[in-house]
Structures are given as C-alpha cells and as structure tokens.
Motif scaffolding. Structure first.
Motif, PDB file in Angstrom:
ATOM      1  N   LYS A 200      10.003   3.602   3.340  1.00 33.85           N
ATOM      2  CA  LYS A 200      11.054   2.814   2.699  1.00 33.85           C
ATOM      3  C   LYS A 200      12.023   2.264   3.748  1.00 33.85           C
ATOM      4  CE  LYS A 200      14.667   3.178  -0.837  1.00 33.85           C
ATOM      5  NZ  LYS A 200      15.359   4.085  -1.788  1.00 33.85           N
ATOM      6  N   LYS A 201      12.413   3.109   4.704  1.00 36.14           N
ATOM      7  CA  LYS A 201      13.335   2.685   5.759  1.00 36.14           C
ATOM      8  C   LYS A 201      12.728   1.571   6.614  1.00 36.14           C
ATOM      9  CE  LYS A 201      15.875   7.037   6.395  1.00 36.14           C
ATOM     10  NZ  LYS A 201      16.122   8.170   7.342  1.00 36.14           N
ATOM     11  N   LEU A 202      11.455   1.743   6.963  1.00 34.38           N
ATOM     12  CA  LEU A 202      10.793   0.743   7.795  1.00 34.38           C
ATOM     13  C   LEU A 202      10.679  -0.594   7.067  1.00 34.38           C
ATOM     14  CD1 LEU A 202       7.968   2.942   9.379  1.00 34.38           C
ATOM     15  CD2 LEU A 202       9.912   1.919  10.578  1.00 34.38           C
ATOM     16  N   ALA A 203      10.390  -0.531   5.772  1.00 39.67           N
ATOM     17  CA  ALA A 203      10.285  -1.754   4.980  1.00 39.67           C
ATOM     18  C   ALA A 203      11.621  -2.486   4.946  1.00 39.67           C
ATOM     19  CB  ALA A 203       9.821  -1.420   3.563  1.00 39.67           C
ATOM     20  N   GLU A 204      12.709  -1.744   4.795  1.00 37.50           N
ATOM     21  CA  GLU A 204      14.040  -2.351   4.790  1.00 37.50           C
ATOM     22  C   GLU A 204      14.403  -2.887   6.170  1.00 37.50           C
ATOM     23  OE1 GLU A 204      16.576   0.745   3.401  1.00 37.50           O
ATOM     24  OE2 GLU A 204      15.927   0.588   1.306  1.00 37.50           O
ATOM     25  N   GLN A 205      14.056  -2.133   7.215  1.00 40.10           N
ATOM     26  CA  GLN A 205      14.387  -2.527   8.583  1.00 40.10           C
ATOM     27  C   GLN A 205      13.709  -3.830   8.977  1.00 40.10           C
ATOM     28  OE1 GLN A 205      13.571   0.506  11.507  1.00 40.10           O
ATOM     29  NE2 GLN A 205      13.745  -0.896  13.218  1.00 40.10           N
ATOM     30  N   TYR A 206      12.428  -3.955   8.628  1.00 39.17           N
ATOM     31  CA  TYR A 206      11.660  -5.143   9.021  1.00 39.17           C
ATOM     32  C   TYR A 206      11.562  -6.184   7.906  1.00 39.17           C
ATOM     33  CZ  TYR A 206      10.332  -2.383  13.073  1.00 39.17           C
ATOM     34  OH  TYR A 206      10.360  -1.629  14.227  1.00 39.17           O
ATOM     35  N   GLN A 207      12.258  -5.901   6.790  1.00 40.53           N
ATOM     36  CA  GLN A 207      12.277  -6.821   5.649  1.00 40.53           C
ATOM     37  C   GLN A 207      10.845  -7.195   5.231  1.00 40.53           C
ATOM     38  OE1 GLN A 207      14.834 -10.020   6.974  1.00 40.53           O
ATOM     39  NE2 GLN A 207      16.680  -8.900   6.420  1.00 40.53           N
ATOM     40  N   MET A 208      10.044  -6.157   5.042  1.00 34.75           N
ATOM     41  CA  MET A 208       8.645  -6.316   4.646  1.00 34.75           C
ATOM     42  C   MET A 208       8.392  -5.584   3.345  1.00 34.75           C
ATOM     43  SD  MET A 208       6.622  -5.714   8.258  1.00 34.75           S
ATOM     44  CE  MET A 208       5.018  -5.662   7.433  1.00 34.75           C
ATOM     45  N   ASP A 209       7.347  -6.010   2.663  1.00 33.86           N
ATOM     46  CA  ASP A 209       6.908  -5.285   1.491  1.00 33.86           C
ATOM     47  C   ASP A 209       6.416  -3.906   1.924  1.00 33.86           C
ATOM     48  OD1 ASP A 209       5.989  -5.465  -1.494  1.00 33.86           O
ATOM     49  OD2 ASP A 209       4.260  -4.672  -0.396  1.00 33.86           O
ATOM     50  N   GLU A 210       6.783  -2.882   1.167  1.00 42.14           N
ATOM     51  CA  GLU A 210       6.440  -1.508   1.554  1.00 42.14           C
ATOM     52  C   GLU A 210       4.932  -1.293   1.647  1.00 42.14           C
ATOM     53  OE1 GLU A 210       7.478   2.968  -0.020  1.00 42.14           O
ATOM     54  OE2 GLU A 210       8.972   1.374  -0.295  1.00 42.14           O
ATOM     55  N   GLU A 211       4.181  -1.931   0.788  1.00 46.76           N
ATOM     56  CA  GLU A 211       2.724  -1.776   0.822  1.00 46.76           C
ATOM     57  C   GLU A 211       2.134  -2.370   2.104  1.00 46.76           C
ATOM     58  OE1 GLU A 211       0.918   0.072  -1.230  1.00 46.76           O
ATOM     59  OE2 GLU A 211       2.866   0.580  -2.107  1.00 46.76           O
ATOM     60  N   LYS A 212       2.739  -3.437   2.605  1.00 49.53           N
ATOM     61  CA  LYS A 212       2.270  -4.031   3.847  1.00 49.53           C
ATOM     62  C   LYS A 212       2.572  -3.110   5.033  1.00 49.53           C
ATOM     63  CE  LYS A 212       2.478  -8.888   2.483  1.00 49.53           C
ATOM     64  NZ  LYS A 212       3.060 -10.231   2.755  1.00 49.53           N
ATOM     65  N   VAL A 213       3.701  -2.431   4.963  1.00 48.53           N
ATOM     66  CA  VAL A 213       4.035  -1.462   6.011  1.00 48.53           C
ATOM     67  C   VAL A 213       3.021  -0.318   6.004  1.00 48.53           C
ATOM     68  CG1 VAL A 213       5.760   0.169   6.869  1.00 48.53           C
ATOM     69  CG2 VAL A 213       6.487  -2.028   5.910  1.00 48.53           C
ATOM     70  N   LYS A 214       2.672   0.136   4.812  1.00 46.98           N
ATOM     71  CA  LYS A 214       1.690   1.217   4.698  1.00 46.98           C
ATOM     72  C   LYS A 214       0.327   0.787   5.215  1.00 46.98           C
ATOM     73  CE  LYS A 214       3.840   3.598   0.764  1.00 46.98           C
ATOM     74  NZ  LYS A 214       3.708   3.993  -0.651  1.00 46.98           N
ATOM     75  N   ALA A 215      -0.024  -0.474   4.986  1.00 49.83           N
ATOM     76  CA  ALA A 215      -1.307  -0.975   5.469  1.00 49.83           C
ATOM     77  C   ALA A 215      -1.321  -1.065   6.994  1.00 49.83           C
ATOM     78  CB  ALA A 215      -1.597  -2.345   4.865  1.00 49.83           C
ATOM     79  N   ALA A 216      -0.149  -1.375   7.575  1.00 45.98           N
ATOM     80  CA  ALA A 216      -0.064  -1.524   9.033  1.00 45.98           C
ATOM     81  C   ALA A 216       0.079  -0.184   9.745  1.00 45.98           C
ATOM     82  CB  ALA A 216       1.112  -2.426   9.391  1.00 45.98           C
ATOM     83  N   LEU A 217       0.737   0.775   9.091  1.00 45.05           N
ATOM     84  CA  LEU A 217       0.986   2.075   9.715  1.00 45.05           C
ATOM     85  C   LEU A 217       0.410   3.189   8.847  1.00 45.05           C
ATOM     86  CD1 LEU A 217       4.707   1.624  10.813  1.00 45.05           C
ATOM     87  CD2 LEU A 217       2.726   1.738  12.323  1.00 45.05           C
ATOM     88  N   PRO A 218      -0.665   3.836   9.300  1.00 43.08           N
ATOM     89  CA  PRO A 218      -1.244   4.926   8.507  1.00 43.08           C
ATOM     90  C   PRO A 218      -0.285   6.101   8.383  1.00 43.08           C
ATOM     91  CG  PRO A 218      -2.295   4.781  10.665  1.00 43.08           C
ATOM     92  CD  PRO A 218      -1.424   3.580  10.533  1.00 43.08           C
ATOM     93  N   ALA A 219      -0.441   6.852   7.331  1.00 44.46           N
ATOM     94  CA  ALA A 219       0.449   7.989   7.057  1.00 44.46           C
ATOM     95  C   ALA A 219       0.429   8.997   8.201  1.00 44.46           C
ATOM     96  CB  ALA A 219       0.052   8.653   5.747  1.00 44.46           C
ATOM     97  N   GLU A 220      -0.742   9.140   8.859  1.00 42.13           N
ATOM     98  CA  GLU A 220      -0.857  10.101   9.969  1.00 42.13           C
ATOM     99  C   GLU A 220       0.096   9.734  11.115  1.00 42.13           C
ATOM    100  OE1 GLU A 220      -3.361   8.561   8.534  1.00 42.13           O
ATOM    101  OE2 GLU A 220      -4.436  10.196   7.517  1.00 42.13           O
ATOM    102  N   SER A 221       0.252   8.420  11.351  1.00 35.25           N
ATOM    103  CA  SER A 221       1.153   7.964  12.406  1.00 35.25           C
ATOM    104  C   SER A 221       2.605   8.261  12.045  1.00 35.25           C
ATOM    105  CB  SER A 221       0.964   6.462  12.625  1.00 35.25           C
ATOM    106  OG  SER A 221       1.903   5.963  13.549  1.00 35.25           O
ATOM    107  N   ILE A 222       2.961   8.000  10.794  1.00 36.64           N
ATOM    108  CA  ILE A 222       4.320   8.296  10.323  1.00 36.64           C
ATOM    109  C   ILE A 222       4.582   9.798  10.393  1.00 36.64           C
ATOM    110  CG2 ILE A 222       5.879   8.193   8.339  1.00 36.64           C
ATOM    111  CD1 ILE A 222       5.334   5.464   9.524  1.00 36.64           C
ATOM    112  N   GLN A 223       3.623  10.569   9.966  1.00 38.42           N
ATOM    113  CA  GLN A 223       3.746  12.032  10.003  1.00 38.42           C
ATOM    114  C   GLN A 223       3.960  12.517  11.432  1.00 38.42           C
ATOM    115  OE1 GLN A 223       0.157  14.387   9.291  1.00 38.42           O
ATOM    116  NE2 GLN A 223       1.283  15.594   7.776  1.00 38.42           N
ATOM    117  N   SER A 224       3.203  11.959  12.368  1.00 38.36           N
ATOM    118  CA  SER A 224       3.320  12.354  13.771  1.00 38.36           C
ATOM    119  C   SER A 224       4.709  12.036  14.317  1.00 38.36           C
ATOM    120  CB  SER A 224       2.249  11.628  14.591  1.00 38.36           C
ATOM    121  OG  SER A 224       2.362  11.945  15.954  1.00 38.36           O
TER     122      SER A 224
END
Length: 441
Positions: free
Chosen positions: A381-405
């Motif tokens: 959610k924070k990344l989507a707001e920061q880059y003014q992107m749709d949250e689903e597009k952020v998820k497609a670009a950054l896998p959950a494993e990367s965020i978790q790491s």
C-alpha cells in the motif's frame, strides 16, 4: 542424474555428477539443431547435413560443449536443491568425461555461501553526533532566498565582481581554436567560479561593447588535451547586469514565504534544517551500528560475492551519470582513469555492503525475524502511494518474497540500532584508539 560426490573445502564445493545417456543425448540433439544452420558440408545444402555426418567429419565431440550448456542449468539447479547447497556466484565445469555407454560425468566447482559466526551485535557503543543548526547556516539560507528573489538590471558601468555579463568568447591554444571553447551570448556571473581560474577575474572592469583578450592557463587536472596549457580567449562584452538583493526584513519574509515576520521565517528554516539533519544523523547511526556489528562477525567472504556487488554499484553509478547526461566512458576519461580503476575504487564499499548483508541475513535467522501478511500488505500500500501506481501493478512488479525480505532486513537493522548505545563521536574515537593501541601491544 546421480551426484557421485560433493567435496567442500575453503568455501568451495567440488561436485561430481553423472548424467544419464538419454539426457546427454537430448542435449547433443538440441546443440546440433542450433548449430547446423551455420555448418556447410560438401554434398549437402547449408544447414541440411545430418548430425552423424557432421560428427563423422569433425569428431564425436563437436557438440559436447554446447550440449553441456543446454542441459547444465536444469542439472545444476536440481543438484543444488538435492544436496541442499547454498551456492553463490557462477559455477564452472572443470572436467567432462563421456563414457562408452553414452553417459556423461561432469566435475563442477562453485563457491558456497560463507559460514558465519556472529559476534556482538546488540548493545554496541555507536558514535552519534548531536543535531545542531548554527545561526550562520540560517543566514546562509536567507541569503540564498534573497539571491533567488534578487532584481537584475542592466547598468552602464564597468563590470564588478558579483555582476552578470553577457558575452561572446572563443578560446585558442597554440593559435588554434579548440573544441568546446566557443559560445555566443553566454551568461556568466563574475565570481561564480564557473570558468577556469583567471578568466572571470580578467573581465572585472570591462564595459559593454568592449573586447578583451583573456590569457589563462588550464589546470593540471583538466582534460588531457588541455591540461597545463596556456590559452587565449577572445571576448566581447554585450551587457553588464547588476544584482540588487532585497533587504532581509518582515516584508522580505512575506514575499518569499507564508510567514509574516522575518523571525518566523528564521525559526522555520532552523526547524527544517534540524529535522533533516536529525534524519541524516539517525540514518548514519543505523548504518554505523550495522557496520560495527558486521566487523564483529567471523566470516570469509567469497570474492565472487564482492565482484557481483561491485557490478551492482557500477551499474547504479552508470545510471546516475546517464541521468546527468554523461557516459561512463566520458567520466573515466575526464578523471584520467579507466573502468578497471573505477571498479577497484568501488571494491571497499562493495565489501562493506556484502558483509553487512550477510550479517543481517544471519541476524534474521538467529532472531527468527519474519514479516506478517499484514506487514506485507501495508508495504504494498505504501509503495503504491509513493509511486502513485495501482497496487496490483506494484504486486506484479515486486513479488511478495522480495517485500518480505526487505521487511526482515529492516527489522534486523532496527534490532541492532535500537539496542545500540549512542556515544559522543570524540569519546568513541578515543576508545577505538585505546583499543587499537592495546591490540598492537
């Protein structure tokens, strides 16, 4: 596939793998199909010669190396998973033996993720400066605001330091013009030190409409073509402009800000500077705590890990240069070096980065740090707001494993930094010197 042996020594693994005939045969056929279009055999159209004919003419081993390249990635991945190896860098095939039955034996060597023994990483005494903003810094910012709101007017008098002149110029070295030494209607503020030493000073006292020869010597650290050489610039002044700064009072504060008084503006400048400085000090404190903890760790870092990090630093630096309109080749030439020298200069920073990353990974494992589903969702959610992107597009670009790491790493940094004890930089330096002297004894 059959792993015959795994020998670990000095941070490396030597693996001997036996590959079944049909797997190797499949690799040979793929290698043949890719290569045949470029092979010309008498009696056959180019690219149409059968594999057996090619092998008969050039030898059975003609496709061996390419066949290994075809089957190796999948083979290596399965071997690493089966043997539960933590590998780093690029593996290399050091020996290849094809048996009479058509099976293949490969000897593979690869670097292993280093064994780590943590030292002290909690309760470290870490130097931390005090966030202070001086009156001089506040005044300097007011001066910058005044400069941005200055009034510039054309004057009919000789140019003085601080004035802006509009001029044409052309530079000559050895009586010949040189590349980049010519401009028309160029705007130059005298005293700004935009040009090489001596140029701006020579224009003080020149009036609009006058011409002047400016004699200068290029610095020794200038571009190789001109370094240390004498040059003459033919200059013609078109206009002299005077900069009138506004008086710094309450009216000035109203003009340049949302505040009614100069004191309110000063207080706001001090508060903003103090906030930024505190954030910078806090970040430096965190980084220093991690670096100190990493130094306490026992770990032999493989050279390939440092090499990979150097590549990352170099790539990032190239992007920064590109953003400022400069190519890497031009930068190294300007600095009088080459790419290899730049790589070596980046190596100490890369070693520190790798060591810190290894430390954080080990702390994560030791402390069993993790990221919850809620924390991962909040990060998206924070990344989507920061880059003014749709949250689903952020998820497609950054896998959950990367965020978790990333979340785990931040938790490890916080654990180390929050447990650290801030000490005055001078006291920390004196203690470090005392400990170093004791070690030398």
């Amino acid at each position: 596939m059959n792993v015959k042996s795994v020998e670990k020594e000095n941070g490396n693994a030597k693996i001997i793998v036996e590959v079944e005939k049909d797997v190797f045969e499949d690799g040979l056929n793929k290698a043949y199909l890719k290569a045949r279009k470029n092979i010309q055999i008498p009696g056959f159209r180019k690219g149409k010669a059968p594999r057996k004919v090619i092998e008969g003419m050039y030898g059975a081993s003609i496709f061996y190396e390419d066949a290994v390249n075809e089957i190796f990635p999948d083979l290596y991945a399965k071997t690493v998973e089966e043997q539960q190896l933590r590998v780093v860098g690029m593996p290399s095939v050091t020996d290849m033996d094809v048996h009479e039955d058509g099976s293949l034996e490969l000897t593979v060597e690869t670097a292993l993720y280093p064994e780590v023994t943590l030292g002290q990483y909690k309760g470290l005494e870490v130097p931390k400066a005090e966030a202070v903003v001086s009156d001089a810094e506040v005044e300097a910012e007011l001066d910058r605001l005044a400069e941005r709101n200055a009034r510039i007017t054309t004057v009919e008098r000789p140019a003085a330091e601080g004035d802006t002149v509009i001029l044409d110029f052309e530079g000559f070295e050895g009586g010949k013009p040189f590349a980049g030494g010519k401009a028309e209607n160029y705007t130059l503020k005298l005293g700004s030190h935009q040009f090489i030493p001596g140029f701006e000073e020579a224009l003080v006292g020149v009036s609009a409409g006058e011409e002047k020869e400016v004699h200068v010597t290029f610095p020794e650290n200038y571009t190789p073509e001109l370094a240390g050489k004498d040059a003459v610039f033919q200059c013609k002044i078109h206009e002299v402009k005077e900069t009138s700064l506004p008086e710094k009072d309450d009216e000035f504060a109203k003009d340049v800000s949302e505040f009614d008084t100069l004191q309110e503006l000063k207080d706001d400048i001090r508060a903003r500077f103090l906030k930024n400085r505190q954030e910078s000090i806090d970040q430096e404190f965190d980084n220093t705590a991690v670096t100190m903890a990493a130094k306490n760790m026992t770990c032999e870092i493989p050279a390939c890990m440092v090499d990979e990090q150097v590549d990352k630093h170099l790539e990032q630096f190239a992007y920064q240069l590109q953003a400022s309109g400069m190519k890497m080749e031009d930068y190294t030439k300007m600095m009088g070096g080459d790419l290899n020298g730049l790589r070596e200069n980046m190596r100490p920073m890369a070693e520190t980065t790798v060591r810190s990353n290894i430390l954080l990974s080990q702390v994560i494992e030791e402390e069993k740090l993790d990221a919850s589903d809620e924390e991962i969702a909040e990060e998206y959610k924070k990344l989507a707001e920061q880059y003014q992107m749709d949250e689903e597009k952020v998820k497609a670009a950054l896998p959950a494993e990367s965020i978790q790491s990333d979340i785990r790493a931040r938790k490890a940094v916080r654990l180390i930094a929050d447990s650290a004890v801030p000490v005055a930089p001078k006291a920390a330096a004196e203690k470090a010197e005392a400990e170093e002297a004791k070690t030398e004894e």
